[in-house]
Design a protein around this motif. Structure first.
Motif, mmCIF file in Angstrom:
data_model
loop_
_atom_site.group_PDB
_atom_site.id
_atom_site.type_symbol
_atom_site.label_atom_id
_atom_site.label_comp_id
_atom_site.label_asym_id
_atom_site.label_seq_id
_atom_site.Cartn_x
_atom_site.Cartn_y
_atom_site.Cartn_z
ATOM 1 N N GLU A 1 1.011 6.966 -6.696
ATOM 2 C CA GLU A 1 -0.134 7.827 -6.987
ATOM 3 C C GLU A 1 0.179 9.292 -6.700
ATOM 4 O OE1 GLU A 1 -3.018 7.238 -8.395
ATOM 5 O OE2 GLU A 1 -2.574 5.112 -8.687
ATOM 6 N N ARG A 2 0.953 9.543 -5.658
ATOM 7 C CA ARG A 2 1.280 10.928 -5.313
ATOM 8 C C ARG A 2 2.132 11.586 -6.381
ATOM 9 N NH1 ARG A 2 2.196 9.914 1.162
ATOM 10 N NH2 ARG A 2 0.062 10.454 1.802
ATOM 11 N N VAL B 1 0.837 -1.200 0.000
ATOM 12 C CA VAL B 1 0.000 0.000 0.000
ATOM 13 C C VAL B 1 0.870 1.248 0.000
ATOM 14 C CG1 VAL B 1 -1.585 1.381 1.408
ATOM 15 C CG2 VAL B 1 -2.030 -1.054 1.058
ATOM 16 N N ASP B 2 1.887 1.250 0.842
ATOM 17 C CA ASP B 2 2.777 2.408 0.925
ATOM 18 C C ASP B 2 3.443 2.682 -0.418
ATOM 19 O OD1 ASP B 2 4.233 4.429 2.518
ATOM 20 O OD2 ASP B 2 5.973 3.177 2.079
ATOM 21 N N ARG B 3 3.871 1.622 -1.105
ATOM 22 C CA ARG B 3 4.503 1.795 -2.415
ATOM 23 C C ARG B 3 3.516 2.361 -3.437
ATOM 24 N NH1 ARG B 3 4.308 -1.214 -6.773
ATOM 25 N NH2 ARG B 3 3.416 -3.020 -5.683
ATOM 26 N N ASP C 1 -6.143 12.982 -3.564
ATOM 27 C CA ASP C 1 -6.005 11.950 -2.540
ATOM 28 C C ASP C 1 -5.680 10.609 -3.196
ATOM 29 O OD1 ASP C 1 -6.078 10.317 -0.380
ATOM 30 O OD2 ASP C 1 -8.148 10.740 0.187
ATOM 31 N N PRO C 2 -4.574 9.980 -2.813
ATOM 32 C CA PRO C 2 -4.175 8.719 -3.465
ATOM 33 C C PRO C 2 -4.915 7.487 -2.957
ATOM 34 C CG PRO C 2 -2.560 9.305 -1.816
ATOM 35 C CD PRO C 2 -3.557 10.433 -1.826
ATOM 36 N N ILE C 3 -5.649 7.602 -1.852
ATOM 37 C CA ILE C 3 -6.241 6.419 -1.223
ATOM 38 C C ILE C 3 -7.251 5.736 -2.133
ATOM 39 C CG2 ILE C 3 -7.618 5.563 0.703
ATOM 40 C CD1 ILE C 3 -4.807 6.288 1.495
ATOM 41 N N ALA C 4 -8.185 6.492 -2.698
ATOM 42 C CA ALA C 4 -9.240 5.895 -3.530
ATOM 43 C C ALA C 4 -8.678 5.150 -4.740
ATOM 44 C CB ALA C 4 -10.243 6.965 -3.960
ATOM 45 N N PRO C 5 -7.746 5.734 -5.495
ATOM 46 C CA PRO C 5 -7.209 4.986 -6.632
ATOM 47 C C PRO C 5 -6.405 3.757 -6.220
ATOM 48 C CG PRO C 5 -6.114 7.134 -6.421
ATOM 49 C CD PRO C 5 -7.304 7.153 -5.522
#
Length: 370
Positions: free
Chosen positions: A105-106, A98-100, A112-116
């Motif tokens: 995405e950033r 997830v971190d990678r 916000d990168p969470i949704a994608p």
């Protein structure tokens, strides 16, 4: 393929598993989840296209002490789940992934990168199975509510996970825990929380006659704690080279490398734990993160290595007070580790604790401070 409950009943009938009411309830619940997932995917593309939040299968959170059969039930569930869109992964490994993906995405600078990131997982996964959900990283704690809300509520991914702790005790006493509380609320609202916290520790049964303290140092002692590790983690000895390592968050931006870290079992060298300048807070972090600790290479202690002896005492205090199971390879028995010189008298309290930690009564206790 035989379903979850039928496979479980077959193992009990064959005597490979003991009949256990908590395990059976969990097996029945996982069997229902299997049927829901399989019925959903059997409808084809149109069924998936018109899937709604109301009909998404509810996931399961199984928690309980060491050796209660959580990983075994998870293995049976994933093995007998007859859909292709499933994934079983250790929680720590998943959060590293997830971190990678968040970093990727950033770089796109698209909000916000969470949704994608959640959408990327959901493209290929309908059921996400975690073994050993434990949260000891502040960065993970801060994003988990948003990440899993997107996975479960927005993308409809069914989550099944095991943990040694009830949801309310996750990340207990962690830094900025208020950021984590929405995740606990999400778990309690969206997952079926099932305790497997009875008195029987089946994993301890599998330890058989393996002792916890092994001396003198050498190949035989190493082989014994190595065998204990594989029995406690269900990891295949023939795949020993691929046992995962870990990074334990110590707070303040510091981390501790854990050479072998799997299913709540951590392996450390005495030199790494007590040779470096560490304090009680570091040892408490270890005691909170691991239900079982294996320490290899404990030498004889004396005034010449007094600092190492003091750190070892602090380590044992933290493990003892949190009822962590301890396996050791050492140069001598506890009462012979520090026999003379300045500090030997103070070490007697540590000897007493080390002897108690070898007892069947201590080994039967659940992880965590009273």
């Amino acid at each position: 393929m035989t379903g979850m409950l039928a496979r479980y009943e077959k193992l009990v009938a064959a005597g490979e598993l003991r009949s256990d009411p908590d395990q059976r309830r969990a097996a029945e619940r996982l069997d229902r989840l299997q049927k829901d997932l399989e019925a959903e995917t059997s409808g084809g593309l149109l069924s998936q296209l018109f899937r709604t939040k109301k009909t998404r299968p509810q996931g399961v959170y199984m928690w309980g002490g060491v050796g209660r059969g959580k990983s075994m039930l998870m293995d049976l569930f994933v093995e007998t789940l007859s859909i292709g869109e499933k994934r079983r992964v250790h929680f720590h490994e998943f959060m590293l992934e997830v971190d990678r993906l968040i970093r990727e995405e950033r770089k796109k600078e698209a909000g916000d990168p969470i949704a994608p990131v959640a959408a990327r997982f959901a493209r290929d996964i309908r059921c996400l199975a975690f073994d050993e959900m434990v949260v000891n990283n502040t960065a993970d704690a801060a994003i988990m509510a948003r990440l899993f809300t997107a996975l479960i509520c927005d993308e409809g991914v069914a989550v099944v996970t095991t943990s040694n702790r009830p949801p309310s005790d996750l990340y207990k006493d962690g830094l900025n825990r208020s950021l984590f509380l929405p995740f606990i609320e999400l778990v309690q609202a969206e997952l079926d929380v099932m305790p497997l916290n009875g008195p029987t520790d089946y994993r301890l049964d599998r330890l058989g006659d393996i002792d916890t303290w092994h001396t003198p140092l050498g190949d035989e002692a190493t082989a014994q704690v190595r065998e204990a590790f594989f029995r406690l983690t269900d990891y295949k000895p023939e795949d020993a080279e691929h046992v995962p390592s870990g990074q334990l968050d110590l707070g303040g931006g510091r981390t501790l490398h854990v050479p072998k870290s799997l299913k709540g079992v951590g392996v450390f060298s005495f030199k790494r734990l007590c040779g470096d300048n560490r304090g009680a807070a570091d040892y408490l972090a270890i005691a909170h993160a691991y239900h079982t600790v294996i320490v290899v290479g404990v030498p004889r202690l004396s005034p010449e290595n007094r600092n190492e002896a003091i750190r070892f005492t602090k380590l044992i205090d933290a493990l003892y007070e949190n009822r962590v199971k301890l396996f050791v390879t050492a140069a001598a028995e506890p009462e012979d580790l520090y026999v003379a010189g300045d500090g030997a008298f103070e070490f007697e309290r540590t000897v007493s604790r080390l002897k108690e930690m070898q007892s069947a009564e201590y080994m039967a206790r659940g992880h965590g401070a009273d």
